[in-house]
Design an enzyme around this catalytic site. Structure first.
Site, short mmCIF file in Angstrom:
data_model
loop_
_atom_site.label_atom_id
_atom_site.label_comp_id
_atom_site.label_asym_id
_atom_site.label_seq_id
_atom_site.Cartn_x
_atom_site.Cartn_y
_atom_site.Cartn_z
N ASP A 1 88.45 76.55 75.41
CA ASP A 1 87.62 75.26 76.24
C ASP A 1 88.40 73.98 76.36
O ASP A 1 87.83 73.14 76.43
CB ASP A 1 86.51 75.21 76.35
CG ASP A 1 85.89 74.79 74.94
OD1 ASP A 1 86.55 74.78 74.06
OD2 ASP A 1 84.69 74.50 74.79
N HIS B 1 86.59 38.17 74.49
CA HIS B 1 85.87 39.29 74.08
C HIS B 1 84.43 39.12 74.86
O HIS B 1 84.16 40.21 75.23
CB HIS B 1 85.44 39.06 72.44
CG HIS B 1 84.54 39.97 71.96
ND1 HIS B 1 84.71 41.27 72.08
CD2 HIS B 1 83.09 39.80 71.54
CE1 HIS B 1 83.50 41.79 71.43
NE2 HIS B 1 82.85 40.93 71.26
N GLU C 1 75.54 33.60 66.54
CA GLU C 1 76.15 33.92 65.52
C GLU C 1 77.49 33.20 65.13
O GLU C 1 77.64 32.58 63.90
CB GLU C 1 76.50 35.30 65.38
CG GLU C 1 77.11 35.73 63.82
CD GLU C 1 77.23 37.46 63.73
OE1 GLU C 1 77.61 37.55 62.54
OE2 GLU C 1 77.00 37.70 64.76
N ASP C 2 78.13 33.13 66.12
CA ASP C 2 79.78 32.36 65.89
C ASP C 2 79.88 30.87 66.34
O ASP C 2 81.04 30.36 66.24
CB ASP C 2 80.68 33.23 66.59
CG ASP C 2 80.80 34.71 65.96
OD1 ASP C 2 80.52 34.90 64.84
OD2 ASP C 2 81.25 35.67 66.63
N ASP D 1 80.03 45.76 72.96
CA ASP D 1 80.66 45.01 72.02
C ASP D 1 81.46 45.69 71.06
O ASP D 1 82.75 45.60 70.77
CB ASP D 1 79.57 44.32 71.13
CG ASP D 1 80.23 43.55 69.88
OD1 ASP D 1 81.01 42.69 69.99
OD2 ASP D 1 79.61 43.56 68.82
N HIS E 1 76.63 37.17 73.96
CA HIS E 1 75.87 37.87 72.76
C HIS E 1 76.48 37.36 71.28
O HIS E 1 75.85 37.65 70.22
CB HIS E 1 76.33 39.19 72.84
CG HIS E 1 77.80 39.62 72.62
ND1 HIS E 1 78.76 39.47 73.36
CD2 HIS E 1 78.33 39.95 71.51
CE1 HIS E 1 80.08 39.96 72.95
NE2 HIS E 1 79.76 40.21 71.67
#
Length: 714
Positions: A260, A48, A76-77, A139, A72
């Site tokens: 279109d 990821h 948190e993880d 993300d 990133h």
């Protein structure tokens, strides 16, 4: 799965002097802390952050952004801390990673409040450093690409809807159209799978014929350009699936009626060449009046520039052509990222900062909004601006959302100008305040000192700033009125039980009651009574003498309570904190059990219950909203309106009625309209027990042959 070497190669291609050591170290650290973690797809979790970093490299961002993309999720993880990130990768990387980190550790009263607060935090971080949102978009992009691994259909739909509501519009506002288009298409696939597959198959069905048409048109344009020694690139592209669906719904068109589906693009070297090519196209095919837009002379707020024209093509059909320079094409693909200048610690260039000013406006407009529903609704309004461009008397350009009025324009200039606005001139002529401004018009506001906003303005203003300022003024006015009304209500209720409110209001007992209700002073408590948030009977009960001599008081109170109880109805709704309130349902939105609901206090009529997203609630003064919830003990049927779009055939109505009955719903009324193209719009009012039964009805209707769409309407 993308490899770190692929990412480094991409960065080296567009920035050979980049500090690739930072990327290497971020990759090694991310691999170490995510070791052993697995995605829902079964792949190692590291896949990821690598995919996110790959998307950022595709956007040609600086090494700090790509390193932050690799890191990133670590705060948190994993066990990694923000301090560790700063120590190893510097303050800038820590700052961005902290901005991207979600709020999962904080307690909130509801999922809606958590979502609102996460988005509020994200917007604040965006306003501080735009790279935060670019990482959030990358993300979300990878999460959407792997959404099929979520086993829960409900979860898939929720994530897809949030993507459509928040993330795709942000990508659009930033001008990153390839991300916007991909997010919309994937979200559409999960929200309306049948419609997605139908449009995909219709596009595929005539593709061979359309491809020939594309080559024919391109050859016409190329020949004309060659004759005039104009060298450039001519492209033909298919509109994305979601855009086709939007057009079908908004303009009530069939797939075959959309002209279109294919758009043509001419890419040249200079701006004068663009205008020359426009002249050649108009000489080749007749242009359609009012379908020409010059976004080169008047760029969009997200820096998008191009000439757009619609012409009658070689076979008598409408055809859209876009003309732009190579630089403009790069900006159209990468948007704000194309102007990036964070390399070597520089800040964003003025052009980028100006294009990103709307984020600052969102942050300022939402700063004082406590209600999560109102906050999310206002953010969506800010994110969906179909802009118009108007001029001030001095020739400055102001960008406003489509449908904006002179009042919105006045508030865009200054809050005081908005408050004191009494009239407006457009192109030198007086217009009503609810007049909808058009691109290119010159607007002059007429003000009058001491003038105050009108409550009626809320029915037509389009900008969040105008709405917020008008509500603020109404709130101040209503407080004064509610103080007077609340005092009258209290005096009347206390007189009925032979108690003196004026005397009691100065007693220590009243101070205790004010504290018990959680107010700072007695005036605030009385205002709450005037609004209807607290009933005078609740005050009477609190101050009722407890001694035996007070039997008479209690008898009088019980009689008063009996009268109130007789007024109350078995509504199926509980008003939190109040047990003697009359309840009715908003006819505008017709809530049914399972819908998120909110109560609106109406003087003299108790509480009106609306669906949380109802336009009348959004316009309402937040001071008059009250928490309500469905009473699970009652099981009454509730009316709800639905609209069915279908192509006419024998037995269609019978199949629709049978489907509704099969789901256990009752038809209260039905009305059908047959259009010229043999399309049928049917409107039904049904009685259903809850949203679950309604969903069952809608799912069944969509499976009926020749039914295009079925939706709930307000």
């Amino acid at each position: 799965m993308i490899r770190i070497s692929d990412i480094i190669d991409k960065i080296y291609d567009y920035n050979p002097d980049a500090d690739l050591d930072l990327i290497d170290r971020a990759y090694v650290f991310s691999a170490k802390v995510h070791d052993g973690q697995v995605r829902l797809s079964g792949e190692p979790y590291l896949s990821h952050p690598l995919e996110v970093a790959g998307i950022l490299a595709e956007l040609r961002l600086d090494v700090v952004s790509v390193a932050a993309g690799l890191l990133h999720d670590v705060i948190e993880d994993t066990h990694a801390t923000a301090e560790e990130i700063e120590q190893m990768f510097g303050r800038e990387v820590r700052h961005i990673v902290s901005g991207v980190t979600k709020l999962s550790t904080l307690p909130f009263s509801s999922a809606q409040a958590r979502e609102a607060e996460s988005i509020r935090k994200m917007l604040l971080a965006m306003a501080d450093d735009i790279r935060v949102i670019l990482i959030k978009l990358a993300d979300r992009m990878h999460n959407m690409r792997t959404l099929q691994y979520h086993s829960s259909k409900v979860k898939q739909r929720k994530i897809a809807q949030e993507t459509l509501d928040i993330y795709a519009p942000i990508a659009s506002r930033l001008g990153i159209f390839w991300i916007k288009n991909e997010l919309e298409n994937i979200a559409f696939k999960y929200i309306h799978p049948e419609e997605f597959e139908r449009i995909e198959s219709l596009v595929a069905k005539g593709k061979e014929e359309r491809d020939k048409y594309v080559e024919t048109v391109k050859s016409f344009i190329r020949r004309k350009m060659d004759e005039n020694s104009l060298h450039g690139e001519v492209l033909g592209r298919y509109k994305n699936t979601y855009s086709i669906y939007q057009k079908m719904i908004q303009q009530n068109l069939e797939f075959e009626e959309i002209y279109d589906i294919i758009a043509f693009r001419i890419i040249l070297d200079t701006i004068p060449q663009c205008y020359e090519a426009l002249g050649l196209v108009h000489a080749l095919w007749k242009p359609i009046a009012k379908k020409f837009k010059d976004y080169i002379g008047m760029p969009k707020p997200n820096m998008y520039q191009s000439l757009h024209t619609t012409v009658i093509g070689p076979y008598g059909e409408r055809m859209e052509i876009q003309i732009r320079t190579r630089d403009m094409d790069q900006v159209a693909k990468a948007g704000i990222a194309a102007h990036w200048s964070y390399k070597e610690g520089k800040t964003a260039d003025p052009k980028t900062a100006e294009a990103f000013a709307w984020v600052q406006n969102i942050v300022e407009n939402q700063a004082n909004i406590k209600d999560p529903d109102e906050f999310l609704e206002n953010v969506r309004i800010d994110l969906f601006p179909d802009d118009v461009y108007v001029f001030t008397p001095k020739g400055q350009i102001k960008s406003l959302p489509k449908g904006a009025t002179p009042v919105d324009f006045a508030y865009a200039i200054h809050s005081e100008v908005g408050d004191q606005c009494v009239g407006a001139k457009v192109n030198g002529r007086m217009v009503p305040l609810k007049y909808q401004l058009q691109t290119g018009e010159s607007v002059a506001v007429i003000t009058q000192k001491g003038h105050q906003p009108s409550k009626d303005w809320l029915s037509f203003v389009k900008t969040v700033k105008a709405r917020s300022k008008i509500r603020q003024w109404i709130k101040t006015q209503e407080k004064e009125r509610s103080l007077t009304l609340g005092r009258e209500m209290c005096e009347k209720a206390f007189r009925k039980v032979r108690m003196n409110f004026a005397v009691l209001s100065k007693s220590p007992e009243m101070d205790k009651v004010v504290e018990d209700f959680g107010f700072k002073n007695l005036d605030d408590l009385i205002i709450a009574v005037g609004y209807g948030k607290i009933t005078p009977l609740q005050l009477v009960r609190k101050l009722m003498p407890k001694s035996e001599e007070s039997d008479e008081h209690h008898t009088l109170l019980n009689r008063l309570m009996d009268k109130v109880r007789k007024k109350k109805i078995g509504s199926g709704v509980i008003v939190k904190g109040v047990d003697d309130m009359l309840v009715r349902f908003g006819k505008c939105c017709q809530p049914v059990p399972g819908d998120p609901i909110v109560g609106f206090i109406t003087r003299g009529f108790g509480v009106t219950v609306h669906r949380a997203g109802c336009v009348n609630v959004i316009k309402a003064n937040p001071e008059r909203l009250i928490e309500v919830e469905w009473d699970t003990a009652t099981r009454e049927p509730f009316p709800v309106k639905i609209k069915i779009r279908a192509m006419d055939r024998v037995g269609l109505l019978a199949d629709v009625a049978a489907c509704i009955s099969k789901a256990g719903a009752n038809i209260l009324s039905a009305n059908t309209q047959t259009l010229e193209n043999k399309a049928v719009n049917s409107f039904f009012t049904l009685e259903v027990a809850d949203t679950e039964q309604l969903t069952q009805v809608m799912a069944g209707l969509k499976k009926i042959r020749q039914v295009i769409d079925a939706q709930r309407v307000s």
